[in-house]
Design a protein around this motif. Structure first.
Motif: not given
Length: 382
Positions: A6-7, A10, A14, A120
């Motif tokens: 998931m990171p 993201v 982002v 993050l």
């Protein structure tokens, strides 16, 4: 999934939404790295990122219906691995903050900090720790049990077949691996990468050679999965594998002086040691001939506890069940159903039932209940 992958999702979302994007940077080439050096780095890193998939065969005995599930799992693994590397790097290079010429081994965390923020960066750092730990554990599992299996048949010294008395783990194999890892810590990552890639790709090439040999010389052999291609197509498919494999092997062998010395020394040692174990009376290994379909069916019937007309009741210990009678647990029923074709079971007059599949009226005669007949029609006695 939430912690490890998931990171990076993201980061893509982002990074592309909150920063200026210039896709022309994707075509830029570093001027401070020669094409030869850059190509060798690319080959080594790409192979390392995608290697280890063949290690899944070590746990094939724990997989239900491997001829189907292994194909699906391998396809999903290759797809997810490709997307995991390609999509985040594509987005990070398009944003190009920090500049791609400054990237190095641990730059994903730095990229996340520059494009999204410290939160993050910390998330990706944690994901990296967990992901590396998972790969390390999986590699230890695969290597230790392979070495343990070789020790059981005498291909390596018998000390490696010992297990922990309580946990049943191959502690001698694990100890050897830890010792090897400690020795490799003295080298930098590129040397370790070359050593790992060299021996890994040599084993893969050996596996492909064995595949081609049995495909042409013993086409009648029963295997869990058969590549649905002609011999000519299989040969053509193997050519790029050999070309890329030899490129990886050469790159790993001659990349540095350390890798050349270590890879050459252990390759010679491995060949001489195997000859010593096989030829000098120190091996109890007897190669098992690959079986035809008929031999596999006959062996499966005896090993999986198939109940037939001649022996309607077997001992509960041999069947792995409680209470005796012709009742099989779920694992044995599924394994037998996966290995034995319905026509062959009918020919043998065999049936397989688990707990609850024999009603009180038919239990003494070894006949299935009505519910069992509807649930497992292909396992009925004929």
């Amino acid at each position: 999934f939430l912690i490890i992958l998931m990171p990076f999702i993201v980061l893509v979302v982002v990074g592309l939404s909150q920063n200026s994007v210039d896709f022309s940077t994707l075509l830029d080439v570093r001027s401070d790295v020669s094409w030869t050096q850059g190509f060798m780095d690319l080959i080594n890193v790409l192979y390392w990122n995608f290697s280890g998939i063949d290690s899944a065969s070590t746990s094939a005995g724990e997989v239900v219906n491997p001829s189907v599930n292994y194909v699906r799992g391998l396809m999903a693994c290759v797809l997810l691995t490709t997307l995991t590397y390609f999509v985040p790097l594509f987005a990070a290079a398009a944003v190009n903050k920090p500049d791609f010429t400054e990237w190095h081994d641990t730059s994903f965390a730095t990229i996340a900090k520059e494009q999204a923020g410290p939160w993050l960066m910390n998330w990706i750092a944690v994901a990296g720790i967990i992901g590396n730990a998972g790969m390390h554990i999986a590699e230890m599992f695969e290597d230790s049990w392979q070495l343990h299996g070789m020790a059981e048949v005498g291909l390596v010294p018998s000390v490696f077949k010992y297990r922990h008395p309580r946990f049943k783990t191959p502690w001698a194999c694990l100890t050897l691996q830890v010792a090897i890892i400690c020795c490799l810590e003295a080298f930098n990552f590129k040397v370790i990468l070359c050593i790992d890639n060299f021996f890994s790709v040599m084993s893969v090439l050996l596996e492909v050679c064995a595949f081609l040999y049995f495909r042409f010389k013993r086409p009648e052999l029963q295997t869990p999965y058969r590549v649905p291609l002609s011999n000519l197509a299989v040969t053509a498919m193997s050519v790029p594998i050999f070309v890329m494999g030899l490129m990886v092997a050469i790159a790993g062998l001659v990349y540095t002086r350390e890798s050349l010395i270590i890879n050459s020394a252990f390759l010679v040692f491995g060949v001489l040691f195997s000859i010593y174990m096989l030829r000098c009376g120190h091996s109890t290994y007897i190669p098992r001939s690959p079986q035809t379909r008929e031999a596999v069916n006959e062996e499966s019937s005896s090993m999986l506890g198939v109940v037939n007309n001649e022996a309607p009741f077997q001992s509960s210990s041999s069947l792995g069940v409680e209470g005796g009678g012709a009742r099989l647990n779920d694992n044995r029923r599924e394994a037998a159903a996966a290995l034995l074709q319905p026509e062959e079971k009918k020919a043998n007059g065999a049936f397989l039932f688990s707990d609850g599949d024999l009603d009180d009226e038919n239990a003494g005669q070894g006949r299935p209940s009505a519910e069992s007949s509807s649930r497992y029609p292909h396992l009925q006695q004929t």
